[in-house]
Design a protein around this motif. Sequence first.
Motif, PDB file in Angstrom:
ATOM      1  N   HIS A 133     -19.973  14.140 -97.536  1.00 49.54           N
ATOM      2  CA  HIS A 133     -19.640  14.742 -96.246  1.00 49.54           C
ATOM      3  C   HIS A 133     -18.147  14.640 -95.939  1.00 49.54           C
ATOM      4  CE1 HIS A 133     -19.865  10.493 -95.140  1.00 49.54           C
ATOM      5  NE2 HIS A 133     -19.164  10.802 -94.065  1.00 49.54           N
ATOM      6  N   ASP A 134     -17.463  13.622 -96.507  1.00 50.55           N
ATOM      7  CA  ASP A 134     -16.025  13.478 -96.293  1.00 50.55           C
ATOM      8  C   ASP A 134     -15.227  13.899 -97.533  1.00 50.55           C
ATOM      9  OD1 ASP A 134     -16.916  11.342 -97.746  1.00 50.55           O
ATOM     10  OD2 ASP A 134     -15.863   9.818 -96.594  1.00 50.55           O
ATOM     11  N   ALA A 135     -15.808  14.782 -98.320  1.00 53.66           N
ATOM     12  CA  ALA A 135     -15.130  15.495 -99.417  1.00 53.66           C
ATOM     13  C   ALA A 135     -14.769  14.622-100.614  1.00 53.66           C
ATOM     14  CB  ALA A 135     -13.878  16.215 -98.896  1.00 53.66           C
ATOM     15  N   MET A 136     -15.452  13.505-100.811  1.00 52.50           N
ATOM     16  CA  MET A 136     -15.263  12.730-102.033  1.00 52.50           C
ATOM     17  C   MET A 136     -16.122  13.323-103.144  1.00 52.50           C
ATOM     18  SD  MET A 136     -15.222   8.800-100.603  1.00 52.50           S
ATOM     19  CE  MET A 136     -14.405   8.109-102.027  1.00 52.50           C
ATOM     20  N   GLY A 137     -15.597  13.302-104.372  1.00 57.67           N
ATOM     21  CA  GLY A 137     -16.369  13.796-105.496  1.00 57.67           C
ATOM     22  C   GLY A 137     -17.531  12.872-105.815  1.00 57.67           C
ATOM     23  N   VAL A 138     -18.675  13.456-106.190  1.00 51.65           N
ATOM     24  CA  VAL A 138     -19.873  12.688-106.532  1.00 51.65           C
ATOM     25  C   VAL A 138     -20.159  12.851-108.027  1.00 51.65           C
ATOM     26  CG1 VAL A 138     -22.338  12.359-106.113  1.00 51.65           C
ATOM     27  CG2 VAL A 138     -20.841  13.078-104.233  1.00 51.65           C
ATOM     28  N   CYS A 139     -20.266  11.733-108.722  1.00 54.22           N
ATOM     29  CA  CYS A 139     -20.689  11.749-110.123  1.00 54.22           C
ATOM     30  C   CYS A 139     -21.747  10.675-110.309  1.00 54.22           C
ATOM     31  CB  CYS A 139     -19.502  11.501-111.066  1.00 54.22           C
ATOM     32  SG  CYS A 139     -18.704   9.897-110.850  1.00 54.22           S
ATOM     33  N   LYS A 140     -22.456  10.733-111.435  1.00 56.21           N
ATOM     34  CA  LYS A 140     -23.476   9.715-111.723  1.00 56.21           C
ATOM     35  C   LYS A 140     -23.251   9.152-113.118  1.00 56.21           C
ATOM     36  CE  LYS A 140     -27.114  11.188-108.545  1.00 56.21           C
ATOM     37  NZ  LYS A 140     -28.555  11.522-108.374  1.00 56.21           N
ATOM     38  N   ILE A 141     -23.330   7.834-113.211  1.00 56.00           N
ATOM     39  CA  ILE A 141     -23.219   7.125-114.479  1.00 56.00           C
ATOM     40  C   ILE A 141     -24.559   6.454-114.744  1.00 56.00           C
ATOM     41  CG2 ILE A 141     -21.958   5.367-115.772  1.00 56.00           C
ATOM     42  CD1 ILE A 141     -19.633   5.799-113.753  1.00 56.00           C
ATOM     43  N   ASP A 142     -25.309   6.968-115.704  1.00 56.85           N
ATOM     44  CA  ASP A 142     -26.672   6.473-115.964  1.00 56.85           C
ATOM     45  C   ASP A 142     -27.509   6.485-114.690  1.00 56.85           C
ATOM     46  OD1 ASP A 142     -25.995   6.026-118.636  1.00 56.85           O
ATOM     47  OD2 ASP A 142     -25.305   3.976-118.219  1.00 56.85           O
ATOM     48  N   GLY A 143     -27.359   7.557-113.909  1.00 56.38           N
ATOM     49  CA  GLY A 143     -28.144   7.728-112.681  1.00 56.38           C
ATOM     50  C   GLY A 143     -27.576   7.007-111.477  1.00 56.38           C
ATOM     51  N   PHE A 144     -26.501   6.224-111.642  1.00 58.54           N
ATOM     52  CA  PHE A 144     -25.916   5.446-110.555  1.00 58.54           C
ATOM     53  C   PHE A 144     -24.793   6.270-109.905  1.00 58.54           C
ATOM     54  CE2 PHE A 144     -22.959   2.233-108.860  1.00 58.54           C
ATOM     55  CZ  PHE A 144     -23.830   1.453-108.101  1.00 58.54           C
ATOM     56  N   PRO A 145     -24.912   6.602-108.592  1.00 58.04           N
ATOM     57  CA  PRO A 145     -23.915   7.467-107.956  1.00 58.04           C
ATOM     58  C   PRO A 145     -22.598   6.745-107.682  1.00 58.04           C
ATOM     59  CG  PRO A 145     -25.615   6.841-106.380  1.00 58.04           C
ATOM     60  CD  PRO A 145     -26.048   6.295-107.698  1.00 58.04           C
ATOM     61  N   MET A 157     -25.513  -0.635-117.518  1.00 57.10           N
ATOM     62  CA  MET A 157     -25.163  -1.068-116.163  1.00 57.10           C
ATOM     63  C   MET A 157     -23.678  -0.813-115.888  1.00 57.10           C
ATOM     64  SD  MET A 157     -25.676  -4.815-114.449  1.00 57.10           S
ATOM     65  CE  MET A 157     -25.189  -5.116-112.765  1.00 57.10           C
ATOM     66  N   VAL A 158     -23.379  -0.199-114.753  1.00 55.32           N
ATOM     67  CA  VAL A 158     -22.008   0.136-114.396  1.00 55.32           C
ATOM     68  C   VAL A 158     -21.241  -1.142-114.066  1.00 55.32           C
ATOM     69  CG1 VAL A 158     -20.551   1.438-112.795  1.00 55.32           C
ATOM     70  CG2 VAL A 158     -22.762   2.371-113.514  1.00 55.32           C
ATOM     71  N   GLN A 159     -20.017  -1.245-114.612  1.00 56.40           N
ATOM     72  CA  GLN A 159     -19.200  -2.444-114.424  1.00 56.40           C
ATOM     73  C   GLN A 159     -17.928  -2.109-113.636  1.00 56.40           C
ATOM     74  OE1 GLN A 159     -20.009  -5.565-115.575  1.00 56.40           O
ATOM     75  NE2 GLN A 159     -21.962  -4.781-116.376  1.00 56.40           N
ATOM     76  N   LYS A 160     -17.540  -3.019-112.742  1.00 56.71           N
ATOM     77  CA  LYS A 160     -16.303  -2.864-111.994  1.00 56.71           C
ATOM     78  C   LYS A 160     -15.102  -2.979-112.949  1.00 56.71           C
ATOM     79  CE  LYS A 160     -13.809  -4.705-107.983  1.00 56.71           C
ATOM     80  NZ  LYS A 160     -13.770  -5.732-106.917  1.00 56.71           N
ATOM     81  N   ASN A 161     -14.027  -2.232-112.625  1.00 55.49           N
ATOM     82  CA  ASN A 161     -12.778  -2.216-113.407  1.00 55.49           C
ATOM     83  C   ASN A 161     -12.956  -1.625-114.802  1.00 55.49           C
ATOM     84  OD1 ASN A 161     -11.271  -3.400-111.312  1.00 55.49           O
ATOM     85  ND2 ASN A 161     -11.885  -5.455-111.951  1.00 55.49           N
ATOM     86  N   THR A 162     -14.060  -0.906-115.001  1.00 54.29           N
ATOM     87  CA  THR A 162     -14.325  -0.255-116.285  1.00 54.29           C
ATOM     88  C   THR A 162     -14.066   1.239-116.150  1.00 54.29           C
ATOM     89  OG1 THR A 162     -16.025  -1.909-116.762  1.00 54.29           O
ATOM     90  CG2 THR A 162     -16.070   0.096-118.079  1.00 54.29           C
ATOM     91  N   TYR A 163     -13.630   1.856-117.251  1.00 59.40           N
ATOM     92  CA  TYR A 163     -13.308   3.287-117.268  1.00 59.40           C
ATOM     93  C   TYR A 163     -14.505   4.081-117.780  1.00 59.40           C
ATOM     94  CZ  TYR A 163      -8.474   1.760-116.619  1.00 59.40           C
ATOM     95  OH  TYR A 163      -7.323   1.198-116.128  1.00 59.40           O
ATOM     96  N   TYR A 164     -14.739   5.256-117.158  1.00 61.84           N
ATOM     97  CA  TYR A 164     -15.850   6.121-117.556  1.00 61.84           C
ATOM     98  C   TYR A 164     -15.391   7.573-117.533  1.00 61.84           C
ATOM     99  CZ  TYR A 164     -18.885   2.097-116.652  1.00 61.84           C
ATOM    100  OH  TYR A 164     -19.476   0.851-116.662  1.00 61.84           O
ATOM    101  N   GLU A 165     -15.927   8.358-118.462  1.00 61.80           N
ATOM    102  CA  GLU A 165     -15.757   9.817-118.407  1.00 61.80           C
ATOM    103  C   GLU A 165     -16.931  10.391-117.645  1.00 61.80           C
ATOM    104  OE1 GLU A 165     -14.866  12.643-121.476  1.00 61.80           O
ATOM    105  OE2 GLU A 165     -13.538  11.193-122.461  1.00 61.80           O
ATOM    106  N   VAL A 166     -16.624  11.214-116.634  1.00 66.28           N
ATOM    107  CA  VAL A 166     -17.684  11.708-115.751  1.00 66.28           C
ATOM    108  C   VAL A 166     -17.491  13.196-115.474  1.00 66.28           C
ATOM    109  CG1 VAL A 166     -17.937   9.456-114.636  1.00 66.28           C
ATOM    110  CG2 VAL A 166     -16.385  11.167-113.649  1.00 66.28           C
ATOM    111  N   THR A 167     -18.564  13.806-114.949  1.00 64.06           N
ATOM    112  CA  THR A 167     -18.514  15.177-114.424  1.00 64.06           C
ATOM    113  C   THR A 167     -18.958  15.124-112.970  1.00 64.06           C
ATOM    114  OG1 THR A 167     -19.014  16.156-116.571  1.00 64.06           O
ATOM    115  CG2 THR A 167     -19.398  17.529-114.627  1.00 64.06           C
ATOM    116  N   PHE A 168     -18.184  15.732-112.084  1.00 62.79           N
ATOM    117  CA  PHE A 168     -18.504  15.712-110.650  1.00 62.79           C
ATOM    118  C   PHE A 168     -19.449  16.864-110.323  1.00 62.79           C
ATOM    119  CE2 PHE A 168     -14.436  13.523-111.010  1.00 62.79           C
ATOM    120  CZ  PHE A 168     -14.748  12.335-110.363  1.00 62.79           C
ATOM    121  N   THR A 169     -20.560  16.513-109.681  1.00 66.65           N
ATOM    122  CA  THR A 169     -21.617  17.488-109.436  1.00 66.65           C
ATOM    123  C   THR A 169     -21.743  17.901-107.974  1.00 66.65           C
ATOM    124  OG1 THR A 169     -23.212  15.683-109.213  1.00 66.65           O
ATOM    125  CG2 THR A 169     -22.953  16.666-111.404  1.00 66.65           C
TER     126      THR A 169
END
Length: 450
Positions: A17-29, A1-13
């Motif tokens: 629409h407003d040019a923010m990067g999209v990544c998923k952590i255990d399927g959570f966008p 489960m994704v936690q607030k204020n926690t650090y994650y290594e991600v890949t942006f896929t």
Amino acid sequence: MVQKNTYYEVTFTDLTHDAMGVCKIDGFPVFVKDALKGEKAMIKITKLNKNFGFGRLIEIRDESPFRKLPICEHYHVCGGCNMMHMNYQTQLDFKKYRTQETLRKLGKIETVVHNTVGMSNPYYYRNKAIVPFGMRHGKIVAGLYRPRSHEIVDIRRCHVFPKVISDIIRYCKTLFAELQYTIYDETTHQGLIRGLMFRTSHAEGTIALTLITKEAKLTEKERLIHNLRRRYPGIVSIVHNINTEKTNVMLGSKSRVLFGEDTIQDTLLDLSYEISHRSFFQVNPEQTALLYQKALDYAALKPTDTVIDAYCGIGTIALTAARHVKQVIGIESVKEAVKNAQQNAKTNRIDNVRFIHGLAETILPDLAEHKPDVLFIDPPRKGCEKPFLEALVKLAVPRVIYVSCNVATLARDLNFLQANGYTVHETTPFDMFPQTSHVECVVLMSRVDK
């Protein structure tokens, strides 16, 4: 489960629409500002909603080849631009992709989308902006707001404003202090100066300023005008706008001219225009000329045509089209803009156009007797009202050219028209707002013969 204020290594896929990067952590966008597709990075989760979250970019581990260093020192805190970290060709490619995907997903529109028409120099292009003023730590600040807030970023130079406007903003902070003008505070609803609006003329290099205040009383007017004109002789108009309301809408309902006239002159496609401080005029003159030429090319105008220009503003499209057709009828809801349009017709000696003040959805049904051949649509960001689209369908106008500054409402409106007898032939995106995710589109449609 994704936690607030926690650090994650991600890949942006992907990008939003407003040019923010999209990544998923255990399927959570998770959406992250200033990230690019394909990059690997360390992020910190800053906000969680039920179905998605937001993060902050901490460290880029694998940088995209399309990333560049923003030239603006305020970029990472200012809400004015959100794509300055991309190289310019990537910005143009993103806007084409965003147009295609929005039309397809929201509008169910499968059509040709051409490459985005870009600028040779994608900086210093805006001919109009409103700049709020405020106080911080006893000093006057002026600039643009931080993203999703009303905290003013005190800007030294904005790279989408003409350079002289950044200079004027800095000078006005000093001048207002010398004149002992108090600065408006949104929270207390106290203070005089709310902000400045500027317009510049691309053709003549002149400047129109609108001073926005909370109170009608303005002391030291002569000194204000003298100092501004002495330092910036290109200023040809100074208007005082009064906004007494407790609102975040900047312009008030009352204005008076302090110097010059309440208009500035500009030229577009060899026609001259008078533009008042309330009138709509495209903010990027170089791109506007290209956009309107594309709209005319799509319209394939003939000398026998009757044309309607809905949401006509000060008459830019209507007057440009009038040189090629039998007659043009413009519809506009802002009374000052209609007056400007009528004057612009006289100035350019065009007598086969008339302008009607009113709502497009109210006026259009009454124009059936004219049997229009071409309809230009250039609505505000909210798009067209449904009664307007229903009237368009009933009139069965053969050719429709839709100019849009919001691809989401464009998709909605095209979906309705496609379901009611129209074919969408092609779309050309224009980069009217470089360094931002906004895109302008011109669309060619025609009535399907039954």
